[in-house]
Write a protein that holds these residues in place. Structure first.
Motif, mmCIF file in Angstrom:
data_model
loop_
_atom_site.group_PDB
_atom_site.id
_atom_site.type_symbol
_atom_site.label_atom_id
_atom_site.label_comp_id
_atom_site.label_asym_id
_atom_site.label_seq_id
_atom_site.Cartn_x
_atom_site.Cartn_y
_atom_site.Cartn_z
ATOM 1 N N THR A 122 36.027 63.640 30.639
ATOM 2 C CA THR A 122 36.458 62.717 29.593
ATOM 3 C C THR A 122 37.583 61.830 30.114
ATOM 4 O OG1 THR A 122 38.197 64.134 28.655
ATOM 5 C CG2 THR A 122 35.927 64.520 27.893
ATOM 6 N N THR A 123 37.877 60.790 29.353
ATOM 7 C CA THR A 123 38.973 59.893 29.733
ATOM 8 C C THR A 123 40.326 60.577 29.610
ATOM 9 O OG1 THR A 123 39.007 59.034 27.466
ATOM 10 C CG2 THR A 123 37.705 57.817 29.091
ATOM 11 N N THR A 124 40.387 61.679 28.887
ATOM 12 C CA THR A 124 41.654 62.387 28.729
ATOM 13 C C THR A 124 41.834 63.515 29.733
ATOM 14 O OG1 THR A 124 40.643 63.735 26.988
ATOM 15 C CG2 THR A 124 41.926 61.826 26.300
ATOM 16 N N ASN A 125 40.738 64.218 30.108
ATOM 17 C CA ASN A 125 40.933 65.357 31.007
ATOM 18 C C ASN A 125 40.814 64.999 32.488
ATOM 19 O OD1 ASN A 125 38.149 65.351 31.701
ATOM 20 N ND2 ASN A 125 37.639 66.980 30.268
ATOM 21 N N LEU A 126 40.162 63.879 32.822
ATOM 22 C CA LEU A 126 40.043 63.527 34.239
ATOM 23 C C LEU A 126 41.398 63.264 34.887
ATOM 24 C CD1 LEU A 126 38.208 63.031 36.654
ATOM 25 C CD2 LEU A 126 37.962 60.648 35.895
ATOM 26 N N PRO A 127 42.325 62.545 34.226
ATOM 27 C CA PRO A 127 43.639 62.337 34.842
ATOM 28 C C PRO A 127 44.410 63.622 35.123
ATOM 29 C CG PRO A 127 43.272 60.735 33.093
ATOM 30 C CD PRO A 127 42.164 61.736 33.005
ATOM 31 N N LEU A 128 44.046 64.714 34.450
ATOM 32 C CA LEU A 128 44.724 65.987 34.685
ATOM 33 C C LEU A 128 44.358 66.584 36.040
ATOM 34 C CD1 LEU A 128 44.271 67.636 31.152
ATOM 35 C CD2 LEU A 128 46.203 66.279 31.996
ATOM 36 N N ARG A 129 43.342 66.013 36.706
ATOM 37 C CA ARG A 129 42.918 66.513 38.016
ATOM 38 C C ARG A 129 43.844 66.052 39.135
ATOM 39 N NH1 ARG A 129 39.430 70.671 37.272
ATOM 40 N NH2 ARG A 129 38.300 70.266 35.336
ATOM 41 N N VAL A 181 27.573 48.174 36.658
ATOM 42 C CA VAL A 181 28.962 48.463 36.319
ATOM 43 C C VAL A 181 29.815 47.631 37.265
ATOM 44 C CG1 VAL A 181 30.762 50.209 36.195
ATOM 45 C CG2 VAL A 181 28.444 50.765 35.450
ATOM 46 N N TYR A 182 30.399 46.575 36.722
ATOM 47 C CA TYR A 182 31.235 45.672 37.511
ATOM 48 C C TYR A 182 32.687 46.145 37.483
ATOM 49 C CZ TYR A 182 27.239 42.496 36.824
ATOM 50 O OH TYR A 182 25.990 41.932 36.782
ATOM 51 N N ARG A 183 33.409 45.757 38.499
ATOM 52 C CA ARG A 183 34.812 46.173 38.573
ATOM 53 C C ARG A 183 35.623 45.643 37.396
ATOM 54 N NH1 ARG A 183 39.900 45.011 40.622
ATOM 55 N NH2 ARG A 183 40.909 46.769 41.705
ATOM 56 N N PHE A 184 35.313 44.427 36.918
ATOM 57 C CA PHE A 184 36.093 43.846 35.828
ATOM 58 C C PHE A 184 35.996 44.667 34.546
ATOM 59 C CE2 PHE A 184 32.010 41.591 35.001
ATOM 60 C CZ PHE A 184 31.858 41.875 33.653
ATOM 61 N N MET A 185 34.968 45.491 34.427
ATOM 62 C CA MET A 185 34.827 46.314 33.238
ATOM 63 C C MET A 185 35.952 47.329 33.145
ATOM 64 S SD MET A 185 30.687 46.600 33.568
ATOM 65 C CE MET A 185 30.368 47.699 32.218
ATOM 66 N N PHE A 186 36.497 47.729 34.304
ATOM 67 C CA PHE A 186 37.638 48.636 34.321
ATOM 68 C C PHE A 186 38.955 47.894 34.026
ATOM 69 C CE2 PHE A 186 34.450 51.032 36.534
ATOM 70 C CZ PHE A 186 34.723 52.357 36.239
ATOM 71 N N GLU A 187 38.875 46.590 33.877
ATOM 72 C CA GLU A 187 40.024 45.789 33.468
ATOM 73 C C GLU A 187 39.926 45.405 32.001
ATOM 74 O OE1 GLU A 187 39.684 42.506 36.109
ATOM 75 O OE2 GLU A 187 40.483 43.585 37.851
ATOM 76 N N ASP A 188 38.730 45.010 31.562
ATOM 77 C CA ASP A 188 38.558 44.526 30.188
ATOM 78 C C ASP A 188 38.407 45.651 29.173
ATOM 79 O OD1 ASP A 188 38.600 42.101 31.432
ATOM 80 O OD2 ASP A 188 36.518 41.568 31.014
ATOM 81 N N PRO A 201 41.892 52.760 39.482
ATOM 82 C CA PRO A 201 42.208 53.240 40.837
ATOM 83 C C PRO A 201 41.216 54.291 41.338
ATOM 84 C CG PRO A 201 44.208 53.098 39.514
ATOM 85 C CD PRO A 201 43.061 52.908 38.576
ATOM 86 N N THR A 202 40.769 55.163 40.454
ATOM 87 C CA THR A 202 39.776 56.176 40.832
ATOM 88 C C THR A 202 38.449 55.523 41.169
ATOM 89 O OG1 THR A 202 40.861 57.787 39.382
ATOM 90 C CG2 THR A 202 38.595 58.265 40.063
ATOM 91 N N ALA A 203 38.047 54.533 40.368
ATOM 92 C CA ALA A 203 36.799 53.817 40.629
ATOM 93 C C ALA A 203 36.860 53.108 41.978
ATOM 94 C CB ALA A 203 36.524 52.824 39.508
ATOM 95 N N ASP A 204 38.012 52.576 42.328
ATOM 96 C CA ASP A 204 38.170 51.908 43.624
ATOM 97 C C ASP A 204 38.000 52.897 44.776
ATOM 98 O OD1 ASP A 204 38.516 49.244 42.873
ATOM 99 O OD2 ASP A 204 40.687 49.453 42.627
ATOM 100 N N VAL A 205 38.551 54.102 44.607
ATOM 101 C CA VAL A 205 38.410 55.126 45.646
ATOM 102 C C VAL A 205 36.946 55.500 45.817
ATOM 103 C CG1 VAL A 205 38.988 57.497 46.313
ATOM 104 C CG2 VAL A 205 40.749 56.025 45.315
ATOM 105 N N PRO A 218 39.230 51.858 27.398
ATOM 106 C CA PRO A 218 39.077 53.264 27.815
ATOM 107 C C PRO A 218 38.980 53.445 29.326
ATOM 108 C CG PRO A 218 37.572 52.727 26.013
ATOM 109 C CD PRO A 218 38.122 51.440 26.508
ATOM 110 N N LEU A 219 38.520 52.412 30.048
ATOM 111 C CA LEU A 219 38.318 52.539 31.489
ATOM 112 C C LEU A 219 39.512 52.075 32.322
ATOM 113 C CD1 LEU A 219 34.590 51.384 31.939
ATOM 114 C CD2 LEU A 219 35.486 53.699 31.599
ATOM 115 N N ARG A 220 40.445 51.358 31.731
ATOM 116 C CA ARG A 220 41.556 50.791 32.513
ATOM 117 C C ARG A 220 42.320 51.827 33.329
ATOM 118 N NH1 ARG A 220 43.463 47.242 27.601
ATOM 119 N NH2 ARG A 220 41.954 45.521 27.773
#
Length: 492
Positions: free
Chosen positions: A142-149, A389-396, A405-409, A399-401
């Protein structure tokens, strides 16, 4: 094909690579649990309940996070959840059929009644609706538990364990714990829809001995001989989606002007877009992504038209109804795995996807054709985009913003293990039947034909009767025909 440097070669003899071969009795009579990657899988049976026309039984399985058993992941486990679906008669002597959902990153269907394709399935099989790892109740991401990794590198490493190669190894563990060796030789059948078909092809490559028959709908994976087929896939996709756009506008010609008006409205807003209640910035380029589901599924044209039709209020402003509907159109907040690993599902060698969809779109002839603002100003049709899935979607998309950085990796990652084995597929002995849609917006028909030609003995049904959602729209006919083809009852 060998994996990336440092990865372990996957076995293709129908067994799982494992740290030891210690076997203990499984939870169900006659089954066994085999220690895998230092973990002894466990199986627990949950509640059984009824829905109209169906008996549902829940199953929970504990499996390794990493089947390669690296030192960093030793002993770490996740939970795989599945629902067994049976007819009220509960004929438990039938063979098992595991359903692999499309995606990646989406859970199996939740049955509230007997759906079109489930009805014939439960007359011939005990159906298992598997939540693929990372989805539904299978240790969901989820968008909440992934950052806990941890940071982006740690998150990307964790996400690397949630592709088709791990999914089919989960299936093999589940099969061992559910299917006694005395029942149909311990084998079961697979039905794969879309990405589920990609997984089924990986299954044929890496563990065919566990399979009785394989059925695939709209899911023959493209470019299986390439180290990363993403660029090839998206080049073909952008061509197909242009044709789909013109079909849409031919159906709804008044939407040409409506889209031009909407794009101009959005471009004039502060920041170049309208802010939605969740913080998403609805830009012209994000608006174009409505084509992902609007252009490729049954009834999609109509749903898209009605959505656009309700954009403006009497004063010429965006309606709250449209803002709410746009937010519900996709599942970026509830299923982030789809966006994060979407390009990674095409990688199986030492090559990065490197934001392939962006690279393809930025080149001509696509760059000018998909420029929404220029098209609106010049009086041209504003083109929707397809399953990219375009990179700009993680900007616009709000929930994905945090996950950019993870998507870039992940986009730069080259250490991907093999997904398909050409030699195993060329000598395939598992009865396999596949349906390929001629006008499939998600899986290129031509590329799927190349894959079909590499699978020995496959029986292929090609048609333009359906779009990608055929299994949902006419599932009974499709399931019965594919099963008949696989069993040599229907000749095709």
């Amino acid at each position: 094909m060998d994996g990336a440097p440092g990865s372990k070669r996957q076995r293709t003899d129908g067994t799982l690579a494992r740290a030891s071969a210690r076997e203990v009795p499984g939870t169900l009579p006659g089954t066994v649990a085999v220690e895998v990657a230092g973990v002894l899988p466990r199986h627990e049976v949950g509640q059984t309940f009824l829905v109209p026309g169906l008996v549902i039984r829940e199953h929970f399985f504990t499996v390794p996070l990493d089947y390669n058993g690296s030192e960093a992941t030793a002993g770490k486990t996740i939970t795989i959840f599945a629902r067994e679906v049976m007819a009220p008669a509960r004929n438990e002597s039938l063979p098992w059929l595991v359903y692999l959902q499309g995606g990646p990153g989406f859970e199996a269907p939740r049955m509230s009644e007997v759906s079109i394709w489930v009805r014939p399935a439960i007359s011939s099989h005990r159906l298992l609706l598997l939540d693929q790892r990372g989805t539904g109740r299978s240790t969901p991401i989820t968008t909440t538990n992934l950052p806990l990794r941890g940071g982006p590198e740690e998150q990307a490493e964790y996400l690397s364990y949630f592709r088709a190669d791990s999914i089919i190894k989960d299936c093999e563990v589940v099969r061992r714990l559910l299917v006694p060796p005395t029942s149909f030789g311990g084998r079961w059948s697979v039905l794969g829809q879309s990405f589920g078909g990609f997984c089924a092809t990986t299954y044929l490559s890496q563990a065919p001995a566990g399979l009785m028959e394989v059925l695939i709908t709209g899911g023959l994976p493209p470019g299986i001989s390439l180290p990363c087929s993403a660029e090839t896939v998206y080049t073909a996709l952008h061509k197909r989606v242009i044709a789909a756009n013109h079909k849409y506008y031919d159906r709804f010609p008044n939407d040409v002007e409506q889209m031009q008006r909407i794009v101009k409205y959005l471009a004039e807003q502060p920041g170049g877009g309208a802010t939605l209640p969740d913080g998403t910035l609805l830009t012209p380029r994000l608006l174009q992504t409505l084509g992902l589901s609007g252009l490729g599924s049954g009834g999609g044209f109509e749903r898209l038209h009605y959505l656009l039709d309700g954009f403006f209020d009497a004063e010429g402003h965006m309606t709250p109804a449209f803002a709410k509907a746009f937010d519900a159109w996709h599942s970026w907040d509830s299923n982030p795995l789809y966006a994060l690993v979407h390009e990674a599902i095409y990688c199986q060698g030492g090559e990065a996807s490197n934001w392939a969809a962006d690279r393809v779109r930025a080149q001509e002839p696509f760059a000018s054709q998909f420029d929404a603002v220029a098209a609106a100003e010049e009086g041209r049709r504003v083109l929707f985009t397809g399953e990219c899935v375009y990179r700009f979607m993680f900007e616009d998309l709000a929930p994905l913003r945090p996950l950019l950085p993870t998507a870039d990796v992940l986009a730069a990652r080259t250490e991907w293990g093999p997904l398909y084995d050409a030699k195993t597929l060329a000598s395939n002995k598992v009865p396999t039947a596949a349906l390929a849609y001629v006008e499939d917006l998600y899986v290129d028909f031509g590329l799927s034909q190349e894959t079909a030609s590499s699978i020995r003995g496959i029986k292929l049904w090609t048609t333009n009767e359906y779009r990608h959602s055929g299994i949902r729209d006419d599932g009974s006919r499709i399931f019965e025909r594919l099963l008949g083809m696989a069993r040599n009852v229907i000749f095709d």
